[in-house]
Design a protein around this motif. Structure first.
Motif, mmCIF file in Angstrom:
data_model
loop_
_atom_site.group_PDB
_atom_site.id
_atom_site.type_symbol
_atom_site.label_atom_id
_atom_site.label_comp_id
_atom_site.label_asym_id
_atom_site.label_seq_id
_atom_site.Cartn_x
_atom_site.Cartn_y
_atom_site.Cartn_z
ATOM 1 N N PRO A 12 0.816 -1.215 0.000
ATOM 2 C CA PRO A 12 0.000 0.000 0.000
ATOM 3 C C PRO A 12 0.854 1.271 0.000
ATOM 4 C CG PRO A 12 -0.790 -1.542 1.679
ATOM 5 C CD PRO A 12 0.458 -2.135 1.102
ATOM 6 N N ALA A 13 1.987 1.265 0.734
ATOM 7 C CA ALA A 13 2.811 2.481 0.807
ATOM 8 C C ALA A 13 3.431 2.797 -0.557
ATOM 9 C CB ALA A 13 3.904 2.314 1.873
ATOM 10 N N GLY A 14 4.126 1.834 -1.155
ATOM 11 C CA GLY A 14 4.834 2.092 -2.406
ATOM 12 C C GLY A 14 3.893 2.439 -3.553
ATOM 13 N N LEU A 31 9.652 -0.985 -7.770
ATOM 14 C CA LEU A 31 10.302 -2.303 -7.871
ATOM 15 C C LEU A 31 9.720 -3.225 -6.811
ATOM 16 C CD1 LEU A 31 13.992 -1.066 -8.090
ATOM 17 C CD2 LEU A 31 12.454 -1.605 -9.985
ATOM 18 N N GLU A 32 9.229 -4.391 -7.215
ATOM 19 C CA GLU A 32 8.593 -5.311 -6.269
ATOM 20 C C GLU A 32 9.228 -6.698 -6.402
ATOM 21 O OE1 GLU A 32 6.235 -5.479 -3.696
ATOM 22 O OE2 GLU A 32 6.720 -7.595 -3.797
ATOM 23 N N ALA A 33 9.579 -7.286 -5.243
ATOM 24 C CA ALA A 33 10.255 -8.587 -5.233
ATOM 25 C C ALA A 33 9.315 -9.733 -5.618
ATOM 26 C CB ALA A 33 10.842 -8.836 -3.844
ATOM 27 N N VAL A 43 -3.769 -12.445 1.580
ATOM 28 C CA VAL A 43 -4.818 -12.035 2.533
ATOM 29 C C VAL A 43 -4.177 -11.320 3.711
ATOM 30 C CG1 VAL A 43 -6.621 -12.843 4.108
ATOM 31 C CG2 VAL A 43 -6.318 -13.957 1.884
ATOM 32 N N ARG A 44 -4.613 -10.079 3.940
ATOM 33 C CA ARG A 44 -4.094 -9.311 5.085
ATOM 34 C C ARG A 44 -5.249 -8.576 5.755
ATOM 35 N NH1 ARG A 44 1.638 -7.102 2.924
ATOM 36 N NH2 ARG A 44 2.624 -7.723 4.837
ATOM 37 N N ALA A 45 -4.990 -7.386 6.280
ATOM 38 C CA ALA A 45 -6.033 -6.677 7.042
ATOM 39 C C ALA A 45 -7.150 -6.187 6.117
ATOM 40 C CB ALA A 45 -5.398 -5.524 7.799
ATOM 41 N N ALA A 101 -10.842 -5.304 1.726
ATOM 42 C CA ALA A 101 -9.596 -6.066 1.952
ATOM 43 C C ALA A 101 -8.376 -5.338 1.380
ATOM 44 C CB ALA A 101 -9.710 -7.447 1.317
ATOM 45 N N GLN A 102 -7.260 -5.466 2.095
ATOM 46 C CA GLN A 102 -6.017 -4.830 1.647
ATOM 47 C C GLN A 102 -5.638 -5.254 0.240
ATOM 48 O OE1 GLN A 102 -2.931 -4.426 4.572
ATOM 49 N NE2 GLN A 102 -1.306 -4.836 3.123
ATOM 50 N N HIS A 103 -5.867 -6.531 -0.106
ATOM 51 C CA HIS A 103 -5.444 -6.923 -1.462
ATOM 52 C C HIS A 103 -6.360 -6.331 -2.536
ATOM 53 C CE1 HIS A 103 -8.081 -10.393 -0.432
ATOM 54 N NE2 HIS A 103 -8.392 -10.348 -1.709
ATOM 55 N N CYS A 158 9.731 1.570 0.814
ATOM 56 C CA CYS A 158 8.360 1.120 1.110
ATOM 57 C C CYS A 158 8.330 -0.408 1.085
ATOM 58 C CB CYS A 158 7.393 1.666 0.065
ATOM 59 S SG CYS A 158 7.408 3.463 -0.046
ATOM 60 N N ASP A 159 9.420 -1.029 1.545
ATOM 61 C CA ASP A 159 9.567 -2.480 1.361
ATOM 62 C C ASP A 159 9.260 -3.279 2.626
ATOM 63 O OD1 ASP A 159 11.817 -1.314 2.457
ATOM 64 O OD2 ASP A 159 13.266 -2.525 1.352
ATOM 65 N N GLY A 160 8.455 -2.713 3.508
ATOM 66 C CA GLY A 160 7.949 -3.495 4.632
ATOM 67 C C GLY A 160 9.000 -3.744 5.704
ATOM 68 N N TYR A 161 8.583 -4.464 6.731
ATOM 69 C CA TYR A 161 9.449 -4.672 7.892
ATOM 70 C C TYR A 161 10.706 -5.463 7.538
ATOM 71 C CZ TYR A 161 10.926 -5.975 12.550
ATOM 72 O OH TYR A 161 11.658 -6.165 13.688
ATOM 73 N N LYS A 297 -4.668 -0.557 12.188
ATOM 74 C CA LYS A 297 -4.012 0.671 11.729
ATOM 75 C C LYS A 297 -2.878 0.496 10.720
ATOM 76 C CE LYS A 297 -6.397 3.690 13.902
ATOM 77 N NZ LYS A 297 -7.527 4.083 13.062
ATOM 78 N N GLY A 298 -2.352 -0.725 10.506
ATOM 79 C CA GLY A 298 -1.146 -0.903 9.684
ATOM 80 C C GLY A 298 -1.238 -0.259 8.317
ATOM 81 N N LEU A 299 -2.224 -0.630 7.560
ATOM 82 C CA LEU A 299 -2.388 -0.099 6.202
ATOM 83 C C LEU A 299 -2.652 1.410 6.246
ATOM 84 C CD1 LEU A 299 -4.639 -1.574 3.456
ATOM 85 C CD2 LEU A 299 -4.901 0.773 4.113
HETATM 86 N N1 APR Z 1 12.757 -5.469 -3.033
HETATM 87 C C1 APR Z 1 11.542 -5.180 -3.579
HETATM 88 N N2 APR Z 1 10.393 -5.336 -2.914
HETATM 89 C C2 APR Z 1 10.458 -5.780 -1.657
HETATM 90 C C3 APR Z 1 11.688 -6.107 -1.028
HETATM 91 C C4 APR Z 1 12.871 -5.919 -1.787
HETATM 92 N N3 APR Z 1 14.072 -6.193 -1.275
HETATM 93 N N4 APR Z 1 11.426 -6.530 0.229
HETATM 94 C C5 APR Z 1 10.097 -6.480 0.378
HETATM 95 N N5 APR Z 1 9.498 -6.051 -0.755
HETATM 96 C C6 APR Z 1 8.068 -5.852 -1.007
HETATM 97 C C7 APR Z 1 7.182 -6.921 -0.397
HETATM 98 O O1 APR Z 1 7.086 -8.054 -1.248
HETATM 99 C C8 APR Z 1 5.854 -6.174 -0.271
HETATM 100 O O2 APR Z 1 5.033 -6.352 -1.410
HETATM 101 O O3 APR Z 1 7.658 -4.669 -0.377
HETATM 102 C C9 APR Z 1 6.257 -4.728 -0.146
HETATM 103 C C10 APR Z 1 5.960 -4.147 1.221
HETATM 104 O O4 APR Z 1 4.571 -4.090 1.391
HETATM 105 P P1 APR Z 1 3.861 -4.257 2.812
HETATM 106 O O5 APR Z 1 4.549 -5.262 3.623
HETATM 107 O O6 APR Z 1 2.426 -4.417 2.546
HETATM 108 O O7 APR Z 1 4.169 -2.857 3.537
HETATM 109 P P2 APR Z 1 3.476 -1.410 3.398
HETATM 110 O O8 APR Z 1 3.268 -1.021 1.990
HETATM 111 O O9 APR Z 1 4.280 -0.554 4.292
HETATM 112 O O10 APR Z 1 2.028 -1.614 3.989
HETATM 113 C C11 APR Z 1 1.778 -1.803 5.350
HETATM 114 O O11 APR Z 1 0.720 -3.877 4.968
HETATM 115 O O12 APR Z 1 1.856 -5.534 6.133
HETATM 116 C C12 APR Z 1 0.686 -4.870 5.994
HETATM 117 O O13 APR Z 1 -0.263 -4.856 8.103
HETATM 118 C C13 APR Z 1 0.562 -4.156 7.247
HETATM 119 O O14 APR Z 1 -1.356 -3.171 6.622
HETATM 120 C C14 APR Z 1 0.008 -2.908 6.780
HETATM 121 C C15 APR Z 1 0.525 -2.604 5.469
#
Ligand code: APR
Ligand code: PHB
Length: 391
Positions: A12-14, A31-33, A43-45, A101-103, A158-161, A297-299
């Motif tokens: 969602p962020a990117g 760029l997405e992995a 399936v997420r929040a 849904a998030q997706h 924006c690549d998540g945790y 709240k994550g998304l």
């Molecule tokens: N290179 C490219 N893409 C990457 C890499 C990488 N090295 N590492 C991770 N990613 C991608 C993941 O595959 C994922 O699709 O980054 C994306 C990060 O998306 P999210 O994890 O959904 O994070 P964000 O956009 O911050 O959204 C936060 O998502 O995880 C849920 O509960 C969380 O609702 C919250 C929301």
């Protein structure tokens, strides 16, 4: 290759960042992995606060959300066998929450990206970022077997945790604040018509339970469990029995049962990194912070971050002024910490902690009893749940 903003991650962020930048005439490459199918099916929040819905509608990506999203006036809090309704729309002067849904958000944003003709590369490998404190940061990666380099003005991390952007910042430049919870959530999707029009958050002596939904035919349910719970120990029968024990109220309300079509365990943590920026890298969403899911709240937090970031970048490209960009982290963190507090509070109020004794249990019931009897306390819950203002 060159672009103005290189964005790592199509969550969602990117995706929202890329779209908001596009609306301001700013180029980016996403760029997405993972594959498109994977991110569109994960399936997420599924609860959008009013602030997120407003942003999506204003950005022109809210059409399907407005058509298919389930608008809720509030939630129920259930404890001691009774459900208590919190009418957030009435308490906040007309604001609401939307179940979507998030997706589905991901699908809408990917479509917007493709419609705009903006570059988005899936299945990229070996992504790394370089010269993030220089004038021309770079992203190196492999796509379809070919090594590539993308030169940018700015990077959106924006690549998540578990992504690579946060870890590219020198360790001494960041401070992490973290809290782990001694439990997780076992989540299921069931083919069953939701038996309540709104979400039901239940406090029970055996642990928290949450009744949610995805559509008029699909119920989403969560049970507090061990953080490392083994799914193999949970047959459908055991899941339903536990769900019924925790959720059934004295007036006979309970979730409707149906075939379980998806299941998983989520661990719970609170996490914030300070600062959210370093040189020309800006971290957003889960790359910068994690909330336990109890406040939904994550998304929403991810979308709020990139709204602030897109505005700051737009000002930079329009006027050359960097002050909004320089204040990005500070602006986001004020709101992030309030949302952290709310998510921690909801989690603490509604879960059983292994360290708790009978005193704590009675204190929790007293808090819920006070909350559901006080207009002031319910208003505080409601204004946080439907979303604090962006700044
Ligand atoms: N290179 C490219 N893409 C990457 C890499 C990488 N090295 N590492 C991770 N990613 C991608 C993941 O595959 C994922 O699709 O980054 C994306 C990060 O998306 P999210 O994890 O959904 O994070 P964000 O956009 O911050 O959204 C936060 O998502 O995880 C849920 O509960 C969380 O609702 C919250 C929301
Ligand atoms: C969900 O429907 O997935 C959901 C709802 C509310 C929450 C967390 C998750 O607090």
């Amino acid at each position: 290759m060159r672009t103005q903003v290189g964005i790592v991650g199509a969550g969602p962020a990117g995706l929202m960042l890329a779209h908001l930048l596009h609306l301001q005439g700013i180029e980016s490459v996403v760029l997405e992995a993972r594959s498109r199918d994977y991110i569109e099916g994960r399936v997420r929040a599924g609860v959008l606060e009013q602030t997120t819905v407003d942003l999506m509608v204003q950005a022109g990506v809210g059409e399907r959300l407005q058509r298919q999203g389930l608008v809720h006036r509030g939630i129920y809090l259930s404890f001691s066998g009774r459900r208590h309704h919190i009418d957030m729309t009435e308490l906040t002067g007309g604001r609401s929450l939307t179940v979507y849904a998030q997706h589905e958000v991901i699908k809408d944003l990917v479509q917007a990206r493709l419609d705009a003709g903006g570059p988005i590369l899936f299945d990229v490998e070996d992504v790394s970022i370089h010269e993030i404190d220089g004038a021309r940061p770079k992203i190196r990666f492999r796509h379809q077997g070919q090594p590539q380099e993308l030169e940018c003005d700015f990077l959106g991390g924006c690549d998540g945790y578990h992504g690579i952007c946060r870890t590219a910042v020198p360790e001494k430049a960041l401070t992490a604040y973290e809290r782990h919870y001694p439990f997780g959530w076992l989540g299921i999707l069931a083919e069953a018509a939701p038996s309540s029009e709104e979400l039901v958050y239940t406090y029970h002596e055996r642990g928290f339970a949450l009744f949610s939904m995805r559509s008029p035919m699909v119920t989403r349910l969560y049970l507090q469990c061990a953080p490392d719970e083994d799914l193999a120990g949970w047959s459908d029968d055991r899941i339903w029995e536990e769900m019924m024990t925790r959720c059934t109220t004295r007036d006979g309300w309970a979730p409707k049962q149906g075939p379980v079509i998806q299941r998983g365990v989520t661990d719970m943590r609170s996490f914030v990194i300070e600062s959210m920026q370093y040189g020309r890298l800006f971290l957003a969403g889960d790359a910068a912070h994690i909330v336990p899911p109890t406040g939904a709240k994550g998304l929403n937090l991810a979308v709020a971050d990139v709204a602030v970031l897109a505005r700051a970048m737009a000002e930079f490209y329009r006027t050359g002024r960097r002050d909004l960009l320089d204040r990005y982290s500070e602006t986001c963190l004020r709101r992030v910490w309030k949302v952290q507090r709310f998510s921690w509070w909801m989690t603490s109020m509604l879960h059983r902690f292994t360290s708790d004794n009978d005193f704590d249990q009675r204190r929790q019931i007293a808090e819920l009893d006070y909350l559901t009897g006080s207009r002031a306390a319910m208003t505080s819950l409601a204004e946080n749940y439907v979303g604090l203002p962006l700044d």
